[in-house]
Design an enzyme around this catalytic site. Structure first.
Site, PDB file in Angstrom:
ATOM      1  N   ASP A  85     -47.427  30.401   4.577  1.00 44.17           N
ATOM      2  CA  ASP A  85     -48.887  30.458   4.684  1.00 44.17           C
ATOM      3  C   ASP A  85     -49.346  31.656   5.501  1.00 44.17           C
ATOM      4  O   ASP A  85     -50.465  32.139   5.341  1.00 44.17           O
ATOM      5  CB  ASP A  85     -49.422  29.155   5.270  1.00 44.17           C
ATOM      6  CG  ASP A  85     -49.270  28.042   4.251  1.00 44.17           C
ATOM      7  OD1 ASP A  85     -48.158  27.463   4.188  1.00 44.17           O
ATOM      8  OD2 ASP A  85     -50.216  27.805   3.484  1.00 44.17           O
ATOM      9  N   ASN A 132     -45.423  27.767   7.739  1.00 43.34           N
ATOM     10  CA  ASN A 132     -45.353  27.100   6.425  1.00 43.34           C
ATOM     11  C   ASN A 132     -45.510  25.602   6.673  1.00 43.34           C
ATOM     12  O   ASN A 132     -45.661  25.144   7.809  1.00 43.34           O
ATOM     13  CB  ASN A 132     -44.028  27.439   5.722  1.00 43.34           C
ATOM     14  CG  ASN A 132     -44.025  26.990   4.267  1.00 43.34           C
ATOM     15  OD1 ASN A 132     -44.954  27.276   3.531  1.00 43.34           O
ATOM     16  ND2 ASN A 132     -43.016  26.259   3.850  1.00 43.34           N
ATOM     17  N   LYS A 133     -45.476  24.851   5.599  1.00 44.12           N
ATOM     18  CA  LYS A 133     -45.729  23.412   5.662  1.00 44.12           C
ATOM     19  C   LYS A 133     -44.901  22.728   6.751  1.00 44.12           C
ATOM     20  O   LYS A 133     -43.718  23.036   6.939  1.00 44.12           O
ATOM     21  CB  LYS A 133     -45.422  22.816   4.278  1.00 44.12           C
ATOM     22  CG  LYS A 133     -45.564  21.325   4.140  1.00 44.12           C
ATOM     23  CD  LYS A 133     -46.936  20.820   4.547  1.00 44.12           C
ATOM     24  CE  LYS A 133     -48.065  21.507   3.819  1.00 44.12           C
ATOM     25  NZ  LYS A 133     -49.402  21.220   4.425  1.00 44.12           N
ATOM     26  N   GLN A 163     -46.604  16.837  -1.306  1.00 44.21           N
ATOM     27  CA  GLN A 163     -46.610  17.982  -2.240  1.00 44.21           C
ATOM     28  C   GLN A 163     -45.270  18.104  -2.965  1.00 44.21           C
ATOM     29  O   GLN A 163     -45.230  18.500  -4.138  1.00 44.21           O
ATOM     30  CB  GLN A 163     -46.881  19.285  -1.476  1.00 44.21           C
ATOM     31  CG  GLN A 163     -48.304  19.468  -0.987  1.00 44.21           C
ATOM     32  CD  GLN A 163     -48.500  18.985   0.428  1.00 44.21           C
ATOM     33  OE1 GLN A 163     -47.816  18.078   0.901  1.00 44.21           O
ATOM     34  NE2 GLN A 163     -49.443  19.568   1.127  1.00 44.21           N
ATOM     35  N   ARG A 166     -54.715  23.859  -3.457  1.00 45.20           N
ATOM     36  CA  ARG A 166     -53.994  24.092  -2.191  1.00 45.20           C
ATOM     37  C   ARG A 166     -52.837  25.042  -2.488  1.00 45.20           C
ATOM     38  O   ARG A 166     -52.556  25.367  -3.643  1.00 45.20           O
ATOM     39  CB  ARG A 166     -53.552  22.780  -1.499  1.00 45.20           C
ATOM     40  CG  ARG A 166     -53.193  21.623  -2.345  1.00 45.20           C
ATOM     41  CD  ARG A 166     -51.946  21.767  -3.143  1.00 45.20           C
ATOM     42  NE  ARG A 166     -50.847  22.303  -2.388  1.00 45.20           N
ATOM     43  CZ  ARG A 166     -49.807  22.910  -2.922  1.00 45.20           C
ATOM     44  NH1 ARG A 166     -49.719  23.077  -4.239  1.00 45.20           N
ATOM     45  NH2 ARG A 166     -48.824  23.398  -2.182  1.00 45.20           N
ATOM     46  N   GLY A 167     -52.171  25.480  -1.428  1.00 42.63           N
ATOM     47  CA  GLY A 167     -51.172  26.535  -1.562  1.00 42.63           C
ATOM     48  C   GLY A 167     -51.846  27.852  -1.209  1.00 42.63           C
ATOM     49  O   GLY A 167     -52.941  28.158  -1.712  1.00 42.63           O
ATOM     50  N   ALA A 168     -51.185  28.640  -0.348  1.00 42.24           N
ATOM     51  CA  ALA A 168     -51.852  29.811   0.245  1.00 42.24           C
ATOM     52  C   ALA A 168     -52.433  30.777  -0.793  1.00 42.24           C
ATOM     53  O   ALA A 168     -53.624  31.112  -0.731  1.00 42.24           O
ATOM     54  CB  ALA A 168     -50.867  30.520   1.181  1.00 42.24           C
TER      55      ALA A 168
HETATM   56  O1  MRU Z   1     -51.310  22.195   2.737  1.00 45.81           O
HETATM   57  P1  MRU Z   1     -50.869  22.995   1.543  1.00 45.81           P
HETATM   58  O2  MRU Z   1     -50.399  22.157   0.398  1.00 45.81           O
HETATM   59  O3  MRU Z   1     -51.897  24.024   1.134  1.00 45.81           O
HETATM   60  O4  MRU Z   1     -49.592  23.812   2.068  1.00 45.81           O
HETATM   61  C1  MRU Z   1     -48.924  24.662   1.183  1.00 45.81           C
HETATM   62  C2  MRU Z   1     -47.704  25.267   1.752  1.00 45.81           C
HETATM   63  O5  MRU Z   1     -47.377  25.105   2.908  1.00 45.81           O
HETATM   64  C3  MRU Z   1     -46.928  26.193   0.866  1.00 45.81           C
HETATM   65  O6  MRU Z   1     -45.559  26.150   1.176  1.00 45.81           O
HETATM   66  C4  MRU Z   1     -47.437  27.625   1.080  1.00 45.81           C
HETATM   67  O7  MRU Z   1     -48.834  27.685   0.950  1.00 45.81           O
HETATM   68  C5  MRU Z   1     -46.832  28.587   0.125  1.00 45.81           C
HETATM   69  S1  MRU Z   1     -47.469  28.310  -1.511  1.00 45.81           S
HETATM   70  C6  MRU Z   1     -46.926  29.531  -2.519  1.00 45.81           C
END
Ligand code: MRU
Length: 339
Positions: free
Chosen positions: A231, A241-242, A190, A54-56
């Site tokens: 994201d 973002n999250k 997270q 996970r993470g963009a």
């Molecule tokens: O649901 P996730 O864990 O994939 O969400 C991740 C986030 O929101 C991060 O802040 C975002 O992807 C940036 S990661 C460098």
């Protein structure tokens, strides 16, 4: 800037192994460091959907390797895999960006080795972007500051080093940051499970707070910057973002705390005019009705579980990308770096 990158950059979550993609299973961290091997593009799509990875930026990189796995199976497999990978998660545009790049490579050459080179380039460029953004973002911080972050934006969420966590790593290495506060990031944790793991491993002074403690923390004066990832950044600077990021930005503005978004250009989506047009992923309400697999809410209760939100550009003091810094972002300023 003097910085010992090896000290602050030891984790790799996405590993290409020639005929398989090895992913650090982020569902099991911090207590179990286990890897799963994906041998088919469907394995990769499932791993993205289920948050193994996970993470963009990391999901874009994983998807690129998923296309390589498809290419190793032939043309029909490629045609099948691309839409399945694209549909794995809706909000992080890095996924679609990486697949567009892989589609370009497919159009240029039928050779699987060309796909391998493109996926590796996507991964390598992300790591280089993170190091550049770390150096750039750290210059904005000031001296001896407290920083609050949200979700996980570190090595686990990227090719390595991290976006917002890269700025934090660079800021700590330069002696600019005294303490990092990480919000736990309900419901998937997270912040508690992943960011605290990365920060403690690196020996960075870090304190976990409940998401709901953020405004109270800012009122104490302990935090001068909120530093988060993204994201998807729309053409006017609105940033998805999250979930919980938007309320941090509101609280930060109220308390005179600066707000920085750190993301590579692969997160910028100039085809999306504003945050209104960004699809927000809704996940299973069960993620809210349980804690560590244990039901915590009375049977019959319902829950709403959007996992991202949009922070309006007007609440953002700086967007840091590897192309440069955009202060007080708006559509015109975004166009100066992204045309
Ligand atoms: O649901 P996730 O864990 O994939 O969400 C991740 C986030 O929101 C991060 O802040 C975002 O992807 C940036 S990661 C460098």
């Amino acid at each position: 800037m003097t910085e010992d990158l090896s000290r602050y950059d030891s984790i790799r979550a996405v590993l290409w192994r020639g005929d398989r993609l090895r992913l650090l299973d982020q569902r099991r961290l911090p207590f179990v460091e286990d890897y799963i091997d994906c041998t088919t593009p469907d394995d990769v799509a499932t791993a993205i959907r289920d948050l193994v990875v996970r993470g963009a930026p990391a999901i874009g990189i994983a998807a690129a390797w998923g296309v390589v796995l498809a290419g190793q199976r032939g043309r029909d497999a490629l045609a099948d895999a691309l839409p399945r990978l694209r549909a794995a998660r809706p909000t992080a545009v890095n996924l679609m960006w990486a697949l567009d790049r892989m589609q370009g490579a497919i159009a240029d050459s039928p050779d699987v080795q060309a796909l391998v080179r493109e996926a590796q380039a996507i991964q390598d460029e992300d790591l280089a972007a993170n190091r550049r953004m770390g150096a750039l973002g750290a210059t904005l911080l000031g001296e001896r500051v407290g920083v609050m972050t949200h979700c996980n934006t570190g090595s686990l969420a990227t090719a390595g080093y991290g976006t917002a966590l890269g700025v934090i790593r660079a800021g700590v290495a330069a002696g600019r940051i005294e303490r990092v506060y990480a919000g736990e990031t309900r419901p998937w944790l997270q912040g508690a499970r992943l960011t605290m793991w990365e920060l403690v491993r690196d020996g960075i002074p870090a304190t976990l707070v409940a998401d709901s403690a953020a405004a109270h923390l800012m009122k104490t004066g302990a935090v001068q910057w909120v530093v988060v990832g993204a994201d998807r950044i729309a053409a006017n600077g609105d940033t998805a973002n999250k979930i919980g990021t938007y309320q941090l930005a509101i609280a930060a503005r109220h308390h005179g705390v600066k707000f920085m978004v750190v993301a590579p250009s692969s997160t910028v989506d100039m085809a999306t005019p504003s945050g209104e047009a960004i699809e927000i992923e809704l996940r299973d309400p069960g993620e809210l009705l349980t804690y560590s697999g244990q039901r915590t809410v009375v049977d019959g209760a319902v829950a709403w579980n959007p996992v991202f939100d949009v922070t309006p550009a007007g609440l953002i003091d700086a967007i840091v990308t590897e192309r440069g810094i955009i202060e007080h972002p708006d559509a015109a300023r975004m166009r100066t770096l992204f045309t």
